[in-house]
Design a protein around this motif. Structure first.
Motif, short mmCIF file in Angstrom:
data_model
loop_
_atom_site.label_atom_id
_atom_site.label_comp_id
_atom_site.label_asym_id
_atom_site.label_seq_id
_atom_site.Cartn_x
_atom_site.Cartn_y
_atom_site.Cartn_z
N ASN A 141 0.83 -1.21 0.00
CA ASN A 141 0.00 0.00 0.00
C ASN A 141 0.86 1.26 0.00
N ILE A 142 1.96 1.23 0.76
CA ILE A 142 2.87 2.37 0.80
C ILE A 142 3.50 2.58 -0.57
N LEU A 143 3.99 1.49 -1.16
CA LEU A 143 4.65 1.60 -2.47
C LEU A 143 3.67 2.07 -3.54
N ALA A 144 2.40 1.71 -3.39
CA ALA A 144 1.40 2.15 -4.36
C ALA A 144 1.07 3.63 -4.18
N ALA A 145 1.24 4.12 -2.96
CA ALA A 145 0.84 5.50 -2.66
C ALA A 145 1.95 6.51 -2.90
N CYS A 146 3.21 6.06 -2.90
CA CYS A 146 4.29 7.05 -2.88
C CYS A 146 4.90 7.29 -4.26
N HIS A 147 5.62 8.39 -4.35
CA HIS A 147 6.35 8.71 -5.59
C HIS A 147 7.77 8.16 -5.50
N GLY A 148 8.34 8.26 -4.31
CA GLY A 148 9.73 7.87 -4.13
C GLY A 148 9.90 6.96 -2.92
N VAL A 149 10.84 6.03 -3.05
CA VAL A 149 11.16 5.17 -1.93
C VAL A 149 12.49 5.62 -1.35
N LEU A 150 12.51 5.79 -0.03
CA LEU A 150 13.75 6.08 0.68
C LEU A 150 14.14 4.80 1.42
N VAL A 151 15.30 4.26 1.07
CA VAL A 151 15.74 3.00 1.66
C VAL A 151 16.88 3.24 2.64
N PRO A 152 16.61 3.17 3.94
CA PRO A 152 17.72 3.25 4.89
C PRO A 152 18.43 1.89 4.94
N LEU A 166 13.33 -6.84 -2.08
CA LEU A 166 12.80 -5.47 -2.04
C LEU A 166 12.72 -4.88 -3.44
N MET A 167 13.80 -5.05 -4.21
CA MET A 167 13.84 -4.51 -5.56
C MET A 167 12.76 -5.15 -6.44
N LYS A 168 12.55 -6.45 -6.24
CA LYS A 168 11.55 -7.17 -7.02
C LYS A 168 10.15 -6.63 -6.69
N THR A 169 9.90 -6.42 -5.42
CA THR A 169 8.59 -5.89 -4.99
C THR A 169 8.36 -4.50 -5.58
N ILE A 170 9.39 -3.66 -5.51
CA ILE A 170 9.27 -2.31 -6.07
C ILE A 170 8.99 -2.38 -7.57
N ASP A 171 9.69 -3.31 -8.24
CA ASP A 171 9.51 -3.49 -9.69
C ASP A 171 8.08 -3.90 -10.05
N VAL A 172 7.56 -4.86 -9.30
CA VAL A 172 6.20 -5.35 -9.58
C VAL A 172 5.19 -4.23 -9.37
N VAL A 173 5.34 -3.50 -8.26
CA VAL A 173 4.40 -2.42 -7.97
C VAL A 173 4.49 -1.35 -9.06
N ARG A 174 5.71 -1.07 -9.53
CA ARG A 174 5.88 -0.07 -10.59
C ARG A 174 5.17 -0.52 -11.88
N ARG A 175 5.35 -1.78 -12.25
CA ARG A 175 4.77 -2.27 -13.50
C ARG A 175 3.25 -2.38 -13.44
N LEU A 181 6.68 5.18 -9.59
CA LEU A 181 7.47 4.77 -8.42
C LEU A 181 8.95 4.63 -8.76
N GLU A 182 9.80 5.24 -7.92
CA GLU A 182 11.25 5.08 -8.11
C GLU A 182 11.95 5.11 -6.76
N ILE A 183 13.15 4.57 -6.76
CA ILE A 183 13.97 4.72 -5.56
C ILE A 183 14.48 6.15 -5.55
N ALA A 184 14.10 6.90 -4.53
CA ALA A 184 14.49 8.31 -4.47
C ALA A 184 15.87 8.45 -3.86
N LYS A 185 16.09 7.77 -2.74
CA LYS A 185 17.37 7.87 -2.04
C LYS A 185 17.65 6.58 -1.30
N VAL A 186 18.92 6.29 -1.18
CA VAL A 186 19.38 5.24 -0.27
C VAL A 186 20.22 5.94 0.78
N LEU A 187 19.91 5.69 2.03
CA LEU A 187 20.58 6.40 3.13
C LEU A 187 21.31 5.42 4.03
#
Ligand code: ATP
Ligand code: MG
Length: 256
Positions: A141-152, A166-175, A181-187
């Motif tokens: 739900n978060i990945l569907a709602a957001c524009h960017g993912v911040l990965v600590p 994690l990358m696979k999940t982000i990919d599926v939600v994006r497609r 949806l994109e990875i905005a930052k890695v911290l």
């Protein structure tokens, strides 16, 4: 207007510390911020000094309304707490564990949070969502709602373990659900330059994510872990500390 989810299914990597200090730091810079606690642990909620026993409405009510067939399960004013002028919170308590079973067979279950936030979006410059340590329906739900993912990423052993999931999940939600949806930052968090392992993890993370990795690394700093006990973000409570300073530099980088 930006919506970021702070996501990593690994536990204890600094998601909540990052979400709370980023939200408070952006608010301190004059931006209107909504922090959404989407973790049943409710750590962001207590970290902002909210007494959970006194909360009437939480994020769970939105999921419950959806389940009950409410025409539009929106975030209502009663669900939003004013922590300060610029910093508002949708709190979470343990009842949010009920979201998973409630949504299990529901059609459109991935979009509940996105739809719920729609009405309040125009009120904010930033919405920051703190994720639980799992890749379950709340995180989707978060990945569907957001524009960017911040990965600590915690600079410790096994930091990169589970990353492919994690990358696979982000990919599926994006497609399937959220093309923007994109990875905005890695911290990098709990960074200790004297530790060889930290350097090694940092090198690996940089090799994998390249320019997505923030120039700022958050040091291991006791003030960051003490602040939640006082119910206030470290950036407000201990602004002189190394940890708060790093988060404020991260805020500046995010805004640049
Ligand atoms: P969970 O997966 O359980 O939600 P999380 O990823 O949200 O955990 P945090 O709760 O932010 O992680 O951090 C885990 C613990 O580490 C907390 O006790 C927090 O206070 C502490 N911590 C986080 N970042 C730092 C830091 N840079 N220096 C020292 N302690 C930290
Ligand atoms: Mg957390």
């Amino acid at each position: 207007m930006a919506i970021w989810g702070v996501v990593n299914q690994k536990g204890g990597v600094g998601k909540t510390t990052t979400a709370v200090n980023l939200a408070a730091g952006l608010a301190a810079r004059g931006l209107r911020v909504l922090l959404v606690d989407a973790d049943p642990q409710g750590n962001a909620t207590s970290g902002l000094g909210i007494d959970k026993s006194q909360i009437k409405n939480t994020l769970f009510d939105v999921f419950q309304a959806f389940y009950d067939g409410a025409e539009n399960a929106k975030v209502s004013n009663e669900t939003i707490l004013e922590v300060s002028d610029n910093l508002h919170l949708i709190p979470a308590t343990l009842d949010l564990v009920g979201a998973e079973p409630v949504l299990l067979n529901a059609v459109g279950k991935e979009l509940v949070l996105r739809d719920a936030l729609e009405t309040v979006e125009p009120l904010y410059d930033w919405i920051i969502i703190d994720a639980p340590p799992s890749l379950g329906i709340l995180t989707v739900n978060i990945l569907a709602a957001c524009h960017g993912v911040l990965v600590p990423m915690q600079c410790e052993f096994y930091a990169l373990e589970g990353l492919s999931q994690l990358m696979k999940t982000i990919d599926v939600v994006r497609r399937r659900i959220n093309p923007r949806l994109e990875i905005a930052k890695v911290l990098l968090t709990m960074y200790d330059p004297r530790n060889k392992l930290t350097q090694q993890v940092s090198d690996e993370v940089n090799a994998f994510f390249g320019e997505k990795v923030s120039k700022v690394a958050i040091p291991r700093n006791v003030r960051l872990s003490e602040a939640p006990g006082f119910g206030s973000p470290a950036v407000n409570l201990f602004p002189e500390s190394k940890g708060a300073d790093a988060y404020m530099r991260f805020v500046a980088e995010v805004l640049a």
